[in-house]
Write an enzyme that holds these catalytic residues in place. Structure first.
Site, PDB file in Angstrom:
ATOM      1  N   ASN A   1      -6.412   2.354 -10.333  1.00  0.00           N
ATOM      2  CA  ASN A   1      -5.937   3.309 -11.341  1.00  0.00           C
ATOM      3  C   ASN A   1      -7.135   3.923 -12.074  1.00  0.00           C
ATOM      4  O   ASN A   1      -8.283   3.611 -11.759  1.00  0.00           O
ATOM      5  CB  ASN A   1      -4.979   2.628 -12.319  1.00  0.00           C
TER       6      ASN A   1
ATOM      7  N   LYS B   1     -10.164  -2.462   9.535  1.00  0.00           N
ATOM      8  CA  LYS B   1      -9.794  -1.135   9.032  1.00  0.00           C
ATOM      9  C   LYS B   1      -8.582  -0.571   9.769  1.00  0.00           C
ATOM     10  O   LYS B   1      -8.562  -0.589  11.019  1.00  0.00           O
ATOM     11  CB  LYS B   1     -11.000  -0.199   9.188  1.00  0.00           C
TER      12      LYS B   1
ATOM     13  N   ASP C   1       1.095 -11.930 -14.019  1.00  0.00           N
ATOM     14  CA  ASP C   1       0.773 -11.246 -15.265  1.00  0.00           C
ATOM     15  C   ASP C   1      -0.151 -12.151 -16.087  1.00  0.00           C
ATOM     16  O   ASP C   1       0.268 -13.202 -16.586  1.00  0.00           O
ATOM     17  CB  ASP C   1       2.059 -10.920 -16.034  1.00  0.00           C
TER      18      ASP C   1
END
Ligand code: PMT
Length: 401
Positions: A211, A289, A305
């Site tokens: 991100n 890959k 988490d």
């Protein structure tokens, strides 16, 4: 216990009528066994003499950037490194303006620009000068650099006017100095953990899901904690940021690695989770890959988490657990939901719908939601991430106390 014993203070005296009060300040500091080195600006010498300053401080006085004797003995960089704290008293409007613009045309301003130390300023000037928009703007800039402002006081001025602008009394400056070192001592016993940056969740050896987090907010928080004396561990996903040597930096790539590093770093007194951890990872990472013509079918599974794990830990839960929430909509509801679901003490929500703040920006705007209903939720409007961090750390210290 004398908290100031053998502390090293670099006192910078600027040219203003209240420079005479600096002599009293030196006397008070010497009584506390402080080691003082002093810089006099060119104009300060019109108000106090180097001889009186040297006699009281029992040290040589520095005044000239280009004096080879000074530089040979202690150059301007070593002078700022020598100090535990830099005190500018009185700080004139002119010096404040120079410091806010980064000017370095004399020894005092050069030392400050080159400094990596805590800087306290005790402004002193006429009331109109203090209230002038340009001075207000300059003070705001200096605060954003983390400089602390002591005073000024309100009262009768040497120029005959009345108002705000008198330098704080030496006793008050001494008190603020003691408070600073006292808090620093207390904080040195405290451990902090910060997570920062993104995580990379690998699909194959060369590709990953990630991100936009740059790590800037988390790194700034870690820097603020170290500055205030905390023993700080920063667990960081991949970023390009260089940091202060006093931070214990653990570099990780994936959420699993961040979890393991966090587990190893416990116990701590305060944990701040600013990392943008990927919620999912690839269930079966390809060991080679993937080729363009391969049939791509990515299966995802949830990451642990980390915040949730720490705030629900039976024996190692830190006294203060702080989570972040990056939200594009329904900020208040979503943040409050996370506060409860993740059982943390505060959630700091950023509005990331505005692309110029939050992710990968030098600026942020946050709202802090507290579990303790006695503390009012609050908003810190758009500021540099370094300023947001200072304000967060102020509140951390307040709560840990
Ligand atoms: O890095 P910058 O570019 O400076 O940007 C800063 C930031 C916007 C990334 C930061 O301020 C921020 O908001 N971080 C949290 C981002 C986020 O996506 O939060 P979340 O809603 O996914 O998670 C909530 C909280 O749980 C966060 O404290 C997060 O660190 C934590 N979490 C989430 C998932 C997970 N697996 N483990 C966690 O610890």
């Amino acid at each position: 216990m004398n908290i100031l014993f053998q502390k090293k203070i670099l006192l910078i005296i600027c040219g203003g009528i209240s420079a005479y009060k600096s002599l009293e300040l030196i006397r008070l500091l010497k009584k506390q066994d402080v080691q003082i080195k002093t810089i006099l600006t060119k104009n300060a010498k019109k108000f106090v003499t180097p001889l009186s300053v040297a006699s009281l401080s029992q040290e040589k006085v520095y005044d000239d950037l280009f004096n080879s004797d000074n530089e040979a003995e202690m150059d301007h960089i070593s002078l700022s490194r020598w100090a535990d704290l830099i005190l500018i008293a009185p700080a004139t409007a002119n010096t404040i303006a120079k410091l806010s613009s980064g000017s370095s045309d004399d020894l005092a301003s050069t030392v400050i620009l080159a400094s990596n130390k805590e800087i306290f300023l005790a402004p002193a000037m006429n009331v109109r000068m203090w209230e002038h928009e340009s001075t207000k703007k300059n003070i705001k800039i200096l605060k954003s650099y983390g400089y602390r402002i002591i005073g000024p006081d309100i009262g009768d001025m040497a120029c005959g006017e009345f108002g705000e602008g008198k330098m704080s009394e030496p006793q008050e400056i001494l008190f603020e100095t003691k408070v600073y070192f006292d808090q620093l001592n207390k904080n040195k016993k405290l451990k902090a953990l910060v997570t920062a940056g993104p995580t990379n969740e690998y699909i194959d050896p060369v590709r990953f899901i990630t991100n936009k987090s740059s790590g800037k907010q988390g790194y700034a928080i870690a820097q603020s904690l170290v500055k205030r004396g905390f023993q700080t561990t920063l667990i960081s996903g991949p970023t390009n940021i260089k940091i202060n040597n006093n931070i214990d930096l653990i570099k990780v790539k994936t959420a699993d690695e961040m979890l393991k590093a966090t587990q190893k770093s416990l116990p701590v007194d305060v944990a701040i989770f600013s990392a943008a951890v990927a919620d999912y990872k690839i269930k079966e990472k390809n060991s080679i890959k993937i080729k363009k013509n391969d049939n791509l079918n990515l299966k995802l599974e949830k990451n642990v988490d980390i915040l949730n794990y720490v705030s629900n830990h039976n024996s190692l839960r830190p006294k203060l657990v702080i989570g972040f929430a990056a939200e594009t909509n329904n900020i208040l509801e979503n943040a409050k939901k996370k506060l409860i679901e993740k059982n943390c003490d505060w959630i700091i929500a950023n509005d990331v719908s505005n692309e110029s703040i939050g992710f990968d920006s030098n600026f942020n705007e946050v709202s802090i939601f507290y579990k303790n209903k006695k503390i009012k939720d609050e908003k810190l409007t758009i500021k540099k991430k370094s300023e947001i961090s200072e304000e967060i750390v102020d509140r951390v210290i307040e709560q840990l106390n």
